[in-house]
Each structure stands twice: as C-alpha cells, then as structure tokens.
Write a protein that holds these residues in place. Structure first.
Motif, PDB file in Angstrom:
ATOM      1  N   PRO A  25       0.803  -1.230   0.000  1.00  0.00           N
ATOM      2  CA  PRO A  25       0.000   0.000   0.000  1.00  0.00           C
ATOM      3  C   PRO A  25       0.830   1.270   0.000  1.00  0.00           C
ATOM      4  O   PRO A  25       0.328   2.350  -0.319  1.00  0.00           O
ATOM      5  CB  PRO A  25      -0.819  -0.116   1.287  1.00  0.00           C
ATOM      6  N   VAL A  26       2.106   1.149   0.343  1.00  0.00           N
ATOM      7  CA  VAL A  26       3.038   2.280   0.314  1.00  0.00           C
ATOM      8  C   VAL A  26       4.324   1.805  -0.345  1.00  0.00           C
ATOM      9  O   VAL A  26       4.852   0.748   0.006  1.00  0.00           O
ATOM     10  CB  VAL A  26       3.344   2.806   1.737  1.00  0.00           C
ATOM     11  N   ARG A  27       4.826   2.589  -1.295  1.00  0.00           N
ATOM     12  CA  ARG A  27       5.998   2.130  -2.051  1.00  0.00           C
ATOM     13  C   ARG A  27       6.870   3.330  -2.425  1.00  0.00           C
ATOM     14  O   ARG A  27       6.358   4.389  -2.825  1.00  0.00           O
ATOM     15  CB  ARG A  27       5.529   1.407  -3.307  1.00  0.00           C
ATOM     16  N   PHE A  28       8.178   3.170  -2.303  1.00  0.00           N
ATOM     17  CA  PHE A  28       9.108   4.242  -2.685  1.00  0.00           C
ATOM     18  C   PHE A  28       9.461   4.128  -4.156  1.00  0.00           C
ATOM     19  O   PHE A  28       9.733   3.039  -4.664  1.00  0.00           O
ATOM     20  CB  PHE A  28      10.396   4.180  -1.847  1.00  0.00           C
ATOM     21  N   ASP A  29       9.462   5.270  -4.857  1.00  0.00           N
ATOM     22  CA  ASP A  29       9.829   5.311  -6.268  1.00  0.00           C
ATOM     23  C   ASP A  29      11.178   6.020  -6.375  1.00  0.00           C
ATOM     24  O   ASP A  29      11.267   7.239  -6.242  1.00  0.00           O
ATOM     25  CB  ASP A  29       8.757   6.069  -7.062  1.00  0.00           C
ATOM     26  N   ALA A  30      12.224   5.235  -6.597  1.00  0.00           N
ATOM     27  CA  ALA A  30      13.574   5.797  -6.639  1.00  0.00           C
ATOM     28  C   ALA A  30      13.759   6.759  -7.806  1.00  0.00           C
ATOM     29  O   ALA A  30      14.575   7.694  -7.735  1.00  0.00           O
ATOM     30  CB  ALA A  30      14.602   4.665  -6.720  1.00  0.00           C
ATOM     31  N   GLU A  31      13.008   6.549  -8.872  1.00  0.00           N
ATOM     32  CA  GLU A  31      13.175   7.396 -10.055  1.00  0.00           C
ATOM     33  C   GLU A  31      12.676   8.818  -9.817  1.00  0.00           C
ATOM     34  O   GLU A  31      13.282   9.787 -10.280  1.00  0.00           O
ATOM     35  CB  GLU A  31      12.432   6.776 -11.248  1.00  0.00           C
ATOM     36  N   THR A  32      11.569   8.944  -9.090  1.00  0.00           N
ATOM     37  CA  THR A  32      11.016  10.277  -8.829  1.00  0.00           C
ATOM     38  C   THR A  32      11.418  10.819  -7.462  1.00  0.00           C
ATOM     39  O   THR A  32      11.247  12.019  -7.192  1.00  0.00           O
ATOM     40  CB  THR A  32       9.471  10.260  -8.903  1.00  0.00           C
ATOM     41  N   GLY A  33      11.899   9.956  -6.578  1.00  0.00           N
ATOM     42  CA  GLY A  33      12.256  10.392  -5.236  1.00  0.00           C
ATOM     43  C   GLY A  33      11.048  10.578  -4.332  1.00  0.00           C
ATOM     44  O   GLY A  33      11.138  11.256  -3.303  1.00  0.00           O
ATOM     45  N   MET A  34       9.923   9.966  -4.680  1.00  0.00           N
ATOM     46  CA  MET A  34       8.687  10.121  -3.924  1.00  0.00           C
ATOM     47  C   MET A  34       8.224   8.790  -3.333  1.00  0.00           C
ATOM     48  O   MET A  34       8.486   7.733  -3.893  1.00  0.00           O
ATOM     49  CB  MET A  34       7.566  10.673  -4.826  1.00  0.00           C
ATOM     50  N   TRP A  35       7.518   8.894  -2.219  1.00  0.00           N
ATOM     51  CA  TRP A  35       6.814   7.752  -1.647  1.00  0.00           C
ATOM     52  C   TRP A  35       5.384   7.786  -2.148  1.00  0.00           C
ATOM     53  O   TRP A  35       4.674   8.783  -1.955  1.00  0.00           O
ATOM     54  CB  TRP A  35       6.837   7.821  -0.116  1.00  0.00           C
ATOM     55  N   ASN A  36       4.945   6.724  -2.798  1.00  0.00           N
ATOM     56  CA  ASN A  36       3.580   6.645  -3.311  1.00  0.00           C
ATOM     57  C   ASN A  36       2.694   5.888  -2.327  1.00  0.00           C
ATOM     58  O   ASN A  36       3.046   4.795  -1.877  1.00  0.00           O
ATOM     59  CB  ASN A  36       3.554   5.954  -4.677  1.00  0.00           C
ATOM     60  N   VAL A  37       1.558   6.482  -2.005  1.00  0.00           N
ATOM     61  CA  VAL A  37       0.613   5.890  -1.059  1.00  0.00           C
ATOM     62  C   VAL A  37      -0.631   5.480  -1.838  1.00  0.00           C
ATOM     63  O   VAL A  37      -1.295   6.329  -2.440  1.00  0.00           O
ATOM     64  CB  VAL A  37       0.245   6.891   0.053  1.00  0.00           C
ATOM     65  N   TYR A  38      -0.941   4.183  -1.817  1.00  0.00           N
ATOM     66  CA  TYR A  38      -2.066   3.657  -2.585  1.00  0.00           C
ATOM     67  C   TYR A  38      -3.211   3.150  -1.703  1.00  0.00           C
ATOM     68  O   TYR A  38      -4.364   3.125  -2.140  1.00  0.00           O
ATOM     69  CB  TYR A  38      -1.604   2.496  -3.469  1.00  0.00           C
ATOM     70  N   GLY A  39      -2.910   2.726  -0.493  1.00  0.00           N
ATOM     71  CA  GLY A  39      -3.921   2.120   0.365  1.00  0.00           C
ATOM     72  C   GLY A  39      -4.881   3.138   0.962  1.00  0.00           C
ATOM     73  O   GLY A  39      -4.496   4.279   1.256  1.00  0.00           O
ATOM     74  N   HIS A  40      -6.127   2.725   1.150  1.00  0.00           N
ATOM     75  CA  HIS A  40      -7.149   3.624   1.692  1.00  0.00           C
ATOM     76  C   HIS A  40      -6.833   4.027   3.129  1.00  0.00           C
ATOM     77  O   HIS A  40      -6.869   5.216   3.474  1.00  0.00           O
ATOM     78  CB  HIS A  40      -8.522   2.953   1.613  1.00  0.00           C
ATOM     79  N   ALA A  41      -6.529   3.065   3.989  1.00  0.00           N
ATOM     80  CA  ALA A  41      -6.231   3.377   5.392  1.00  0.00           C
ATOM     81  C   ALA A  41      -5.007   4.275   5.503  1.00  0.00           C
ATOM     82  O   ALA A  41      -4.979   5.215   6.321  1.00  0.00           O
ATOM     83  CB  ALA A  41      -6.012   2.081   6.184  1.00  0.00           C
ATOM     84  N   GLU A  42      -4.012   4.014   4.664  1.00  0.00           N
ATOM     85  CA  GLU A  42      -2.790   4.809   4.692  1.00  0.00           C
ATOM     86  C   GLU A  42      -3.037   6.218   4.158  1.00  0.00           C
ATOM     87  O   GLU A  42      -2.532   7.204   4.714  1.00  0.00           O
ATOM     88  CB  GLU A  42      -1.713   4.108   3.866  1.00  0.00           C
TER      89      GLU A  42
END
Length: 401
Positions: A25-42
C-alpha cells in the motif's frame, strides 16, 4: 469483465482503472524520489494528520525544477498548515455553508437550462463544451465577482495546467519537463495577473462579492497582502470548477456504460446523489494529492524519513479491495462508500457541497430534457492526458432517439 482502461483507453499510469492494486500500500519510487501511497487506510491517515503530514510541499521541490514556486505559495490554501490554514479558510467558509449553497440552486438550474437551450433541437452535443465546463465556471466567477464572460480565457490557461500535470521527478529533469514547467508557469502568471487587476479594482470599487471580502478581510488585525488575496482567489477559481466539470462528465459516462443503473436513475431521481458519490469513487477527479513528512513515520509497513515527499493516490485508495467490496464494479447502491475524492481532515474540499449540488441539479435537468441521452459510439470519449486527473476532455452525446 472488461475494465475501464480497455473500454475507454485512459492514461496508462492509472493502473487502478485496469482493476489492478499493488501488493504494497506504500511504495518508494527511486526514479522520482517520492513515496507513493495507494492504500485507503494509509491515505486516510496522511490526509487526517497535518502535524505529521504537511501540506506545505513546495519546500521539498528544488528551485531548478520550479523556479517560480514561491510566487504562488502565499495565500494558497491548499499549501497551508495550521494555524494559518484555519485563519484563511474561515474567511470564506461563510460563502459555502449549507444554507448559502442551497440558496444557489435556482441560479444553477437557470444557468443549466440556459446552456442547454443552445443545443435544444440538435442531434448531438459535446458535454464539456456545452455544459460541464461553463456551468461551474459561471457559478464560481459570479461568487468571486469576476466576469463569467472571460471563461474562454480561463479555459485556455487551465487546459495548459491540466495538460502539463504529470508526475515529475524530484531528482532530475528532462527537457520535456523543463518545457512543461515553463508553459505552466507562463499560464499561471497570466491567471495571477488577470486576478490581480480585479483585486486592484476592488480596492478602489468595493462590491458585494468574495473578492471584495478577501480584500477587506483581516487576519489577526492585519489585512491580506496582494499575493495572498490573488493566490487565494486563484485556488477558489480553479478548484471551484475543475472538480464539477469532471464530476459531470464522469457521472454521465458511468451511467451510459451501465444501462441498468442508468434506467434506475432515470426512473427514480432520489438515486442520483448516491450515484454521484459512486462516480466520485469510481472515477475520482483529482487522482493525486501531495504531502510532506515532518518527522520519521511508519506507514503501510514502511519507515519513511522526515522531509520526504508523499504522493497520495486517492483514486487508487478509492479502489482498495481492503476497504471496498468489488472496487472495480460501479455500484451506486453500495452501503459502504467512504471515498476520499473530496479529501479528508482540515483540507476536506470546502466547495464539496456546491459541487454536489451543481452535479445533482445539472444532471436532473439534463435527463429531463433529453430522455434519450447517450454517448455517440462513433466518437469515443477523450480524457485529460494526465495521471493526476480522471475526467473527460470531450464527451459527444446523442440527444434524439
């Protein structure tokens, strides 16, 4: 089951429209330098806790990526944290109370009928051009006190902003990124200069409108600066119409592609509000919002450092199978629909009641006047070319049997 992506060809990055959901539900994207949050609770946690997840994200954007970023921050409600956020939001909250919004219904209905008069007797119409764009722009322009007749100018500027709204890297810039940033900056400056002229006019000639109230308002005994008034008005103008434009197009598209639901809504208009809410979940207009961590946090099984940029993918969160039963199914009758399309917490969309009223009023009239309304199979819908937005650019509709 055929997915939305297969049916309509939406942006390739919008994986949730292919009924896909990441394992993490949460994943780091090394290419953009951002943490992506996909989960509803998160996502809900990040939107509800401004102490740990700040809305002031511009501080993490390198100057070389956005040279003019500081020009548009002062007074930008979307980028503010407590206590300043509450002070500024309070200044305009009176304009969006339930009673004030409800009192706008006759005007919204009159505008809708006036706009649809232009296509009365025609074989077809293009929904965005004839109704979904002009209606909310006129309403918010009248509230602010700027000429609604300038809406073609607004559209030119806004179209550039939407076209260039792509996920950029915080680490490196391509030539295409630089060009997009320059185009965006130029159009924002056009909009800011336009609003600045109207702010100057209100200082000389006060009226009964929101712009005058912002010019005359005081926070802690001090009047707002020119930049604060202009950027505040800019947010109201843009946010005050983009959501409704996408909501109208998305809801019509959802109904047209689900004939049983369409029939039920035509026969029982009491179902329309729930249908709009499901449309907001199913095709969330603003797919992405950003936050910045103020301290090290644990989220979705990940340890995220302080001063990290988070991309909160609310459109993905609105299809999280841990929260929604059969998230890939358009179901206006679902009993549990805690969608995040309007955000949560202190930044919950101040114009949400107005957007919902505009949607309900316009769709009721549209269905009354054109009972045979349907999409044109010869002209597929086109979508805003950005993964950050989910909405149609063009939706051709047939009006006659």
């Amino acid at each position: 089951m055929t997915t939305i992506a297969e049916t309509w060809g939406v942006h390739e990055a919008q994986f949730w429209l292919r009924d896909e959901f990441p394992a993490d539900p949460v994943r780091f994207d090394a290419e953009t330098g951002m943490w992506n949050v996909y989960g509803h609770a998160e996502a809900l946690k990040t939107l509800s806790d401004p102490k740990m997840f700040s809305s002031d994200t511009t501080r993490l954007i390198p100057k070389e990526i956005s040279p003019d970023k500081d020009l548009f921050v002062e007074g930008n409600l979307l980028q503010m944290d407590p206590p300043d956020h509450k002070k500024l939001r309070t200044l305009v909250s009176h304009a969006f109370t339930p009673k004030v919004v409800a009192d706008l219904e006759p005007r919204i209905a009159a505008l809708t009928n006036e706009l649809l008069d232009a296509v009365d007797g025609a074989d077809s119409m293009e929904l965005v051009t004839h109704l979904a764009y002009p209606l909310p722009v006129i309403v918010i322009a009248e509230l602010l006190g700027i000429p609604a007749s300038d809406r073609d100018l607004f559209k030119e500027w806004v179209d550039t902003l939407l076209r260039n709204s792509q996920q950029r890297s915080l680490i490196k810039q391509t030539e295409a990124d630089k060009k997009a940033a320059e185009e965006t900056s130029a159009q924002v400056k056009n909009l800011v200069n336009y609003l600045s002229e109207h702010v100057d006019d209100r200082r000389r000639n006060p009226r009964e409108d929101l712009l005058t109230k912002l010019v005359e308002a005081e926070v802690d005994g001090t009047k707002l600066t020119q930049n604060e008034v202009v950027n505040f008005a800019n947010v109201l103008l843009l946010a005050g119409h983009i959501t409704t434009t996408m909501l109208l197009g998305n809801t019509v598209l959802c109904l047209d592609s689900h004939p049983d639901e369409y029939r039920r809504v035509r026969e029982d208009r009491a179902l329309l509000p729930a249908t709009i809410e499901e449309s907001l979940r199913f095709l969330s207009p603003f797919a992405l919002v950003a936050r910045a961590t103020t301290t090290e946090v644990e989220l979705g099984g990940q340890t995220i450092p302080a001063n990290s940029m988070l991309g909160i993918w609310v459109a993905a969160a609105n299809r999280d199978p841990r929260t929604f039963t059969e998230p890939g199914v358009f179901d206006p009758a679902r009993t549990h629909n805690p969608h995040l399309a309007f955000g949560r917490g202190i930044h919950f969309c101040i114009g949400a009641p107005l957007a919902r009223l505009e949607g309900k009023t316009a769709l009721n009239i549209l269905l009354d006047r054109f009972p045979d309304l349907r999409t044109d199979p010869a002209v597929p819908p086109s979508f805003i070319p950005s993964p950050h937005m989910t909405g149609v650019n063009e939706l051709r509709l047939l009006l006659k049997p």
